[in-house]
Scaffold this motif. Structure first.
Motif, PDB file in Angstrom:
ATOM      1  N   PRO A  66      41.996  44.915  28.769  1.00  0.00           N
ATOM      2  CA  PRO A  66      42.498  46.664  29.360  1.00  0.00           C
ATOM      3  C   PRO A  66      41.407  46.995  28.492  1.00  0.00           C
ATOM      4  O   PRO A  66      41.048  48.675  28.988  1.00  0.00           O
ATOM      5  N   GLY A  67      39.992  46.938  27.696  1.00  0.00           N
ATOM      6  CA  GLY A  67      39.046  47.633  26.565  1.00  0.00           C
ATOM      7  C   GLY A  67      37.962  47.061  27.880  1.00  0.00           C
ATOM      8  O   GLY A  67      37.350  47.678  27.915  1.00  0.00           O
ATOM      9  N   LEU A  68      37.616  46.507  29.552  1.00  0.00           N
ATOM     10  CA  LEU A  68      37.197  46.631  30.326  1.00  0.00           C
ATOM     11  C   LEU A  68      36.891  47.223  31.652  1.00  0.00           C
ATOM     12  O   LEU A  68      37.629  47.421  31.797  1.00  0.00           O
ATOM     13  N   GLU A  69      35.720  47.604  31.672  1.00  0.00           N
ATOM     14  CA  GLU A  69      35.485  48.898  32.775  1.00  0.00           C
ATOM     15  C   GLU A  69      35.298  47.520  33.772  1.00  0.00           C
ATOM     16  O   GLU A  69      34.344  47.431  33.794  1.00  0.00           O
ATOM     17  N   VAL A  70      35.703  47.754  35.159  1.00  0.00           N
ATOM     18  CA  VAL A  70      35.430  46.752  36.425  1.00  0.00           C
ATOM     19  C   VAL A  70      34.550  47.809  36.768  1.00  0.00           C
ATOM     20  O   VAL A  70      35.617  48.771  37.315  1.00  0.00           O
ATOM     21  N   VAL A  71      33.557  47.886  37.553  1.00  0.00           N
ATOM     22  CA  VAL A  71      32.872  48.810  38.363  1.00  0.00           C
ATOM     23  C   VAL A  71      32.424  48.291  39.415  1.00  0.00           C
ATOM     24  O   VAL A  71      31.918  46.669  39.633  1.00  0.00           O
ATOM     25  N   VAL A  72      33.524  48.861  40.386  1.00  0.00           N
ATOM     26  CA  VAL A  72      32.833  48.237  42.004  1.00  0.00           C
ATOM     27  C   VAL A  72      31.829  48.987  42.324  1.00  0.00           C
ATOM     28  O   VAL A  72      31.584  50.496  42.634  1.00  0.00           O
ATOM     29  N   ARG A 122      31.305  46.384  30.155  1.00  0.00           N
ATOM     30  CA  ARG A 122      31.720  46.258  32.463  1.00  0.00           C
ATOM     31  C   ARG A 122      31.705  44.866  32.484  1.00  0.00           C
ATOM     32  O   ARG A 122      30.720  44.855  32.204  1.00  0.00           O
ATOM     33  N   VAL A 123      32.775  44.639  33.861  1.00  0.00           N
ATOM     34  CA  VAL A 123      32.127  44.110  34.798  1.00  0.00           C
ATOM     35  C   VAL A 123      31.826  44.413  36.173  1.00  0.00           C
ATOM     36  O   VAL A 123      32.404  45.548  36.566  1.00  0.00           O
ATOM     37  N   VAL A 124      30.045  44.434  36.684  1.00  0.00           N
ATOM     38  CA  VAL A 124      29.930  44.698  37.779  1.00  0.00           C
ATOM     39  C   VAL A 124      30.058  44.261  38.873  1.00  0.00           C
ATOM     40  O   VAL A 124      29.624  43.621  39.535  1.00  0.00           O
ATOM     41  N   PHE A 125      31.113  44.508  39.971  1.00  0.00           N
ATOM     42  CA  PHE A 125      30.900  43.560  41.365  1.00  0.00           C
ATOM     43  C   PHE A 125      30.184  44.537  42.268  1.00  0.00           C
ATOM     44  O   PHE A 125      30.170  45.286  42.492  1.00  0.00           O
ATOM     45  N   ALA A 126      28.408  43.895  43.172  1.00  0.00           N
ATOM     46  CA  ALA A 126      28.123  44.525  43.802  1.00  0.00           C
ATOM     47  C   ALA A 126      28.064  44.193  45.383  1.00  0.00           C
ATOM     48  O   ALA A 126      28.410  42.966  45.505  1.00  0.00           O
TER      49      ALA A 126
END
Length: 391
Positions: A203-209, A172-176
């Motif tokens: 496509p396999g990466l979860e992007v979390v806000v 995952r990539v996390v945006f704070a």
């Protein structure tokens, strides 16, 4: 040493809880939340205090009664500036713990405080100890203290939630988010589109806000364009996940981290997560990202869309928040102040009517019964009436 800590919002609650854990063994500590319009929800409280029992949410009167009953040697006032002033000057004034003339008042700031501001010092100038988190901040606030007067000592503590370790990493990539910046709706939309572009490329990466608060929850600063609501209104295609809760848990599975300005960037650095601090909207005190100059982390929305995350520069880390633990002196300063008897209170720079206008700008409310106000402070009475008229 008996220490009572009081917080008024989610970020200050997390900070206060962590600072209590940083005290030496043998200290008797208690943590509470004072009721204000930005008091955290039950979910925010649980996320902020970790393994601690959930602290009670008290009115100003109940907080005073608790302090009279427990008679703390020190009170950690982990609150926004106007609330610190109200609690120290009115609600908690005149306490007499056992064997002491009065408790020691300690306050501070829960995150990045570069550049140092006179406003932060003014609101906390009635405290005996002011805690910040880098040697640069100590120097800047000491300069303000020397120039303006008032207040007490300036102490250093490494940000207590910078827990060392490595992220398990990978999915995952996390945006704070940051409530105050960027302010414009269109700027926030650009951030969300760049995040969605990254999600589409991998496509396999979860992007979390990672939200500071859900839409219905309050937080330390008002957020005009809440990211989750904004994304819903945009109606854009793309895979974005919105989550509240623990930043540490999100970072433990992160392949990358991004923010416009957030103390969470320091958590990511501490955990070895490659990071990006967006510079598209400027690098300035107003954007609360000036401290990241020279960090190697500044980048653009184009870098974000490509997933171009990077490590922080080691020299910048040591000068900014990652100093050796042996340089921390706040706990020793607090113990020394608590051991002294009959010490005169710190001089608040807001004790005169000339600062009534600054107090009227306060957006927070603490319900202070008139009997708890010290005689002679008409400016405080006016500000209390103004605060009660707010939300």
């Amino acid at each position: 040493m008996r220490v009572l800590a009081v917080a008024d919002s989610d970020s200050y609650l997390k900070w206060a809880a962590c600072l209590l854990d940083d005290l030496p063994p043998g200290c008797d500590t208690e943590l509470v939340v004072v009721r204000t319009p930005i008091a955290p929800s039950a979910e925010q409280i649980a996320a902020a205090v970790g393994g601690r029992a959930a602290p009670p949410v008290l009115s100003a009167r109940s907080l005073r009664r608790l302090a009279e009953r427990t008679r703390p040697d020190a009170i950690l006032v982990g609150c926004t500036g106007p609330v610190v002033d109200v609690l120290v000057a009115d609600v908690l004034a005149g306490l007499r713990p056992a064997g002491r003339a009065r408790p020691v008042f300690v306050s501070g700031l829960p995150g990045i405080s570069v550049p140092a501001t006179e406003k932060a010092w003014l609101f906390r100038s009635g405290c005996d100890l002011f805690v910040v988190h880098s040697e640069r901040e100590v120097a800047e606030f000491s300069e303000i203290a020397g120039r303006l007067g008032g207040g007490g000592a300036v102490g250093l503590a490494r940000l207590p939630f910078l827990r060392p370790g490595a992220a398990a990493g990978g999915d995952r990539v996390v945006f704070a988010t940051q409530a105050k910046v960027p302010r414009a709706r269109e700027e926030r939309e650009r951030v969300l589109r760049a995040l969605a572009e990254l999600a589409g490329r991998r496509p396999g990466l979860e992007v979390v806000v990672k939200l500071r608060a859900l839409e219905h929850e309050r937080q330390t600063h008002n957020e005009r364009h809440h990211y989750q609501r904004l994304w819903r209104e945009m109606g854009e295609p793309g895979r974005l996940t919105f989550a509240a809760g623990s930043m540490h848990e999100q970072l433990s599975r992160a392949a990358g981290f991004v923010t416009v300005s957030s103390t969470a960037a320091l958590e990511a650095v501490a955990m070895g997560v490659p990071s990006l601090v967006l510079s598209d909207f400027g690098v300035s005190a107003e954007m609360i990202n000036l401290v990241f100059e020279g960090s190697g982390l500044l980048g653009t929305l184009d870098d974000l869309a490509l997933g171009d995350f990077r490590p922080a520069e080691p020299r910048w880390c040591e000068a900014n928040y990652f100093h050796p633990a042996g340089r921390d002196d706040w706990a020793d300063l607090l113990a020394g102040l608590a051991a002294e008897g009959g010490r005169p209170p710190a001089r608040s720079l807001l004790d005169g009517p000339e600062h009534a206008a600054a107090r009227r700008r306060a957006r927070l409310r603490v319900e202070v019964p008139p009997t708890m106000l010290r005689a002679g402070y008409r400016a405080r009475r006016r500000v209390r009436r103004y605060l009660r008229s707010l939300i």
